[in-house]
Design an enzyme around this catalytic site. Structure first.
Site, short mmCIF file in Angstrom:
data_model
loop_
_atom_site.label_atom_id
_atom_site.label_comp_id
_atom_site.label_asym_id
_atom_site.label_seq_id
_atom_site.Cartn_x
_atom_site.Cartn_y
_atom_site.Cartn_z
N CYS A 87 0.83 -1.16 0.10
CA CYS A 87 0.05 -0.05 0.05
C CYS A 87 0.62 1.32 0.14
CB CYS A 87 -0.92 -0.06 1.29
SG CYS A 87 -2.22 1.26 1.28
N ASP A 89 0.42 3.61 1.59
CA ASP A 89 0.26 4.22 3.02
C ASP A 89 1.70 4.50 3.94
OD1 ASP A 89 0.08 4.20 6.03
OD2 ASP A 89 -2.02 3.65 5.72
N ARG A 91 3.13 4.32 6.37
CA ARG A 91 3.37 3.65 7.65
C ARG A 91 3.79 2.25 7.23
NH1 ARG A 91 -2.18 4.80 10.33
NH2 ARG A 91 -3.01 4.35 8.41
N HIS A 147 -2.29 -4.63 5.12
CA HIS A 147 -2.20 -3.87 6.35
C HIS A 147 -3.39 -3.38 7.18
CE1 HIS A 147 -2.44 0.36 5.78
NE2 HIS A 147 -2.47 0.11 4.57
N CYS A 150 -6.08 0.13 6.97
CA CYS A 150 -6.11 0.56 5.68
C CYS A 150 -7.25 1.34 5.16
CB CYS A 150 -5.96 -0.61 4.76
SG CYS A 150 -5.62 -0.15 2.78
#
Lengths: 258, 301
Positions: A87, A89, A91, A147, A150
């Site tokens: 992703c 993302d 993190r 993850h 999300c």
């Protein structure tokens, strides 16, 4: 603001304070406040770029220059063993979580780490991101990492009606790739809380993507010949866990029934 | 500080009984070539044992020995890969996650990255490694040749990420990073014609065709490698220009709440060139149709 006027202002302040020393405390408090404000203003503007620069210099000093053999080789060509879908993302950088060194993993990142089914026009982007590492670089492993928390999956689960008009320009069009995962979870896990449903959907969406990988002939062909393995994973950064599983897919030799 | 249990499960299929793709059908040939068909729905925990069974059984059939040997070797490699990934994660957990537990806990609640990074998927140019982004710093999109499709058309993958990061996460900076020896740009420069739709790669990199045209216009007398390098940089600027074609991006840039930057990582000599889009100056250029204006260019080496 020119330097001249700043110096003039400081000079005038100095003259005033030397005549009226009882203003010293008041002046000190105000000057401190002004200094803090100016520091913050400065750091906000320069922070972003300075951060990048120091990050790069750190990389060059501690990694690039300490591994000349590796980087000289990489400058000529790459032969990663992994193709990773993760992703976007902030993190969940795979090189952080799985400590991939430069050259080890070809990494594709998009919203909710999705792999759409084969479509040369609509999804030429992902198709290219599969075709190049698999047919040109000959990667041996594909890993799709979902993850926790999300946003893309949460958005997907929030879609009540697949046929309703979209509220976003592009996001819903993209995340509906994993609508089969959402529909399954909504049916099989309807007694769970929304958050638990989302967690299950994060994993099931990975499975939908794994299945979609097989719709690409160059993927399927290599999987059947055991030259390419496909795995799914789920990184939970709340609990600090990492689940990993494999997709089993093969065709056996045909045997005659008559 | 609460202790977080270490948990690593291997071959864990969350829906082992009803998974869409868990079915395995195996044909096992007995020594008398009588046909025995065994259908196994293998639960995740037995996957490895089943693997061993398959190897043992099919090893007895001469015609399939070759294939069986191939299967055995690859399966062994597969087990190594599982272990490899496991070791990698456990190292991360021990060295980074547990050390910075508070930070990760805060991140679990929400992310507030300052950057959206658009970089190439190339294994040599990971932005976290090269620029030191830590978890939470940068929402990162990686595709072939770090291209940005136009607002009006093209695949939605990158566009959805733009929409989310700009409108929901409210990032303050977009950084498009190109790099040396880019295979995608090379494919673009080698393409004979744009109608070559035999491959996905061609269908995608054609998004950058304007960069190729501007390169050919100024650099066609150069060696192919230098043309590619020129195109790698032209493509970054082309993507930045494209970004301004997204209304909600242009709006924020105009207001000053979003900055657009280009970056070029040259891993041959390990340098990083960075520049920022000068929006005010670019508006004049936009009317002329001649690209964008840049400022604050610097090279780090």
């Amino acid at each position: 603001m020119s330097t001249e006027s700043y110096e003039d202002a400081i000079k005038r302040l100095g003259e005033l304070l030397s005549k009226k020393s009882d203003l010293g405390n008041v002046a000190a408090a105000k000057i401190k406040k002004l200094t803090d404000e100016l520091e913050e203003l400065d750091s906000n503007k320069l922070d972003a770029v300075e951060r990048l620069k120091s990050g790069f210099i750190h990389f060059k000093t501690n990694n690039y220059e300490k591994n000349p053999t590796l980087h000289n080789a990489l400058a000529k060509s790459q032969s990663p063993k992994f193709l990773v879908f993760a992703c976007a993302d902030s993190r969940v950088s795979p090189s952080h979580i799985l400590n991939f060194q430069l050259g080890e993993a070809f990494i594709v990142r998009n919203i909710a780490n999705m792999v759409p089914p084969y479509d040369k026009t609509k999804h030429s982007n992902v198709g290219a991101a599969l075709e190049y590492p698999i047919t040109v670089l000959n990667v041996e492993n594909i890993l799709v990492i979902g993850h926790s928390c999300c946003g893309g999956i949460k958005g997907l689960m929030a879609i009540e009606d697949d046929t309703a008009p979209t509220k976003t320009e592009f996001i819903e069009n993209w995340i509906q790739i994993c609508a089969p995962a959402k529909n399954r979870i909504k049916q099989e896990c309807k007694d769970l809380s929304f958050d638990d449903q989302c967690t299950n959907c994060e994993k099931e969406a990975v499975n939908v993507s794994l299945g979609n990988l097989l719709s690409y002939p160059f993927v399927r062909e290599r999987v059947v010949k055991n030259k390419l393995s496909i795995r799914g994973a789920h990184y939970d950064f709340v609990k600090g866990t990492f689940d990993l599983w494999e997709l089993d897919f093969k065709t056996t030799p045909a045997f005659g029934l008559s | 500080m609460a202790a977080t249990p270490t948990h690593f499960s291997v071959s864990h299929d969350p829906f082992s009984s009803t998974s869409l793709l868990n079915l395995q059908t195996q044909a096992i040939f007995g020594p008398n070539h009588s046909l025995k068909t065994t259908q196994l729905r293998i639960p995740a925990s037995f996957r490895r044992k089943a693997t061993n069974l398959q190897v043992m059984a099919s090893g007895k059939t001469p015609g399939l020995t070759q294939e069986a040997n191939g299967v055995a070797i690859d399966r062994q490699n597969n087990t190594d890969v599982f272990d490899d990934i496991k070791q990698r994660f456990l190292a991360f957990k021990k060295l980074k996650y547990m050390d910075d537990f508070e930070h990760y806990k805060n991140l679990a609640d929400a992310q507030a990255p300052k950057f959206l990074v658009i970089a190439c998927a190339d294994s040599r140019v990971c932005p976290s490694a090269v620029l030191g982004f830590q978890p939470g710093d940068a929402f990162t999109v990686r595709n072939i040749a770090n291209l940005v499709p136009p607002y009006e058309s093209g695949p939605t993958e990158t566009k959805a990420a733009l929409e989310f990061s700009v409108n929901t996460l409210n990032v303050e900076n977009i950084l498009v990073i190109g790099h040396s020896r880019c295979g995608g740009i090379q494919a673009l420069m080698k393409m004979e014609d744009e109608g070559d739709s035999r491959s996905f790669i061609h269908n995608w990199v054609v998004v950058g065709k304007k960069a190729k045209e501007s390169t050919k216009a100024v650099a066609s007398n150069l060696h192919f490698d230098h043309q590619c390098q020129h195109c790698e940089k032209a493509s970054i600027n082309h993507s930045l220009e494209r970004l301004l074609g997204y209304p909600w991006i242009e709006e924020k840039v105009r207001q000053g709440s979003l900055s657009l930057h280009g970056g070029y990582y040259n891993f041959v000599d390990c340098t990083f060139e960075k520049w920022t889009v000068d929006y005010a100056a670019s508006r004049g250029k936009k009317k002329e149709g001649s690209g964008i204006a840049v400022k604050d260019r610097s090279v780090w080496s």
